[in-house]
Design an enzyme around this catalytic site. Sequence first.
Site, PDB file in Angstrom:
ATOM      1  CG  ASP A  46      -1.790   1.234   1.302  1.00  0.00           C
ATOM      2  OD1 ASP A  46      -2.946   1.153   0.844  1.00  0.00           O
ATOM      3  OD2 ASP A  46      -1.317   2.288   1.800  1.00  0.00           O
ATOM      4  CE1 TYR A  51       0.741   8.017   2.407  1.00  0.00           C
ATOM      5  CE2 TYR A  51       1.252   5.749   1.815  1.00  0.00           C
ATOM      6  CZ  TYR A  51       0.435   6.667   2.439  1.00  0.00           C
ATOM      7  OH  TYR A  51      -0.686   6.234   3.111  1.00  0.00           O
ATOM      8  CE  LYS A  76      -3.739   4.806   0.793  1.00  0.00           C
ATOM      9  NZ  LYS A  76      -2.316   4.452   0.775  1.00  0.00           N
ATOM     10  CG  HIS A 109      -4.615   9.802   0.432  1.00  0.00           C
ATOM     11  ND1 HIS A 109      -3.272   9.754   0.130  1.00  0.00           N
ATOM     12  CD2 HIS A 109      -4.704   9.352   1.713  1.00  0.00           C
ATOM     13  CE1 HIS A 109      -2.598   9.304   1.168  1.00  0.00           C
ATOM     14  NE2 HIS A 109      -3.441   9.056   2.143  1.00  0.00           N
TER      15      HIS A 109
END
Length: 275
Positions: A46, A51, A76, A109
């Site tokens: 994931d 990120y 996401k 998200h």
Amino acid sequence: MAGIPTITLNDGVTIPQLGFGVFQVPDADTQAAVATALEAGYRSIDTAAVYGNEAGVGRAIAASGLLRDEVFVTTKLWVSDLGRTRARDALRRSLDKLGLDRVDLYLIHWPAPATDAYLEAWQTLEELQAEKLTRAIGVSNFLPEHLDRVAALGGTVPAVNQIELHPALQNRETVAANQAHGIATEAWSPFAQGAVLGEPAVVAAAGAHGVTPAQVVLRWHLQQGRIVIPKSVTPSRIAANLDVFGFELSTEELAAIDALENDGRTGPHPARYNG
């Protein structure tokens, strides 16, 4: 899937119930962490655009020697890319970084309710799924009112709602809404950033079963039917977090951990967070 149980989503796609998260892992460290996870037996990774480590995830998958269909990949859509055109371009960028021609699960998200753009974005996700750029589509951090508005569009119901969920914040109203809509619940921050690991109920169960407190909390999630994505960069903990299928918590132990609810949120509140 290395003996890991799977959950069948409402669109027929299956996802490993226990996966590996890479939130807050720098891209430079992500390849090694994901490689360790894949070697240990994880088959679900994931990540997210925000990120900044999708490329590291992609490098690890490419170097693993595993077939594409052997690894379930989630990423996401970030808040700044909500909307029709931006959402499409965002997935293309994510695929380029991952080095993949599709992902297995694409999530919005955050709803960022001040903009209302999540509704347009959802319709684009439906198109991306139809174009086979993602196998399944879902949401993250959506509250019941956000789920109701997506469902009211009359199209695809999200396959997954990934939410903050741990013994101190069990998000019961949202879990009930997920169940009502046939949406699988996936837990992020499953340990409340470690805050629940010293709770007497958790420690007692760990002692009774000869396991770690983290393993107890993961088992608590799994026995209640949730998907869970623990994160670690420590090889021993990565392996230990996967070793949770050799024991079972009793009804009494589950209830004692359920009683730890105290609205102990560690992240933003979805009703107020807009990126």
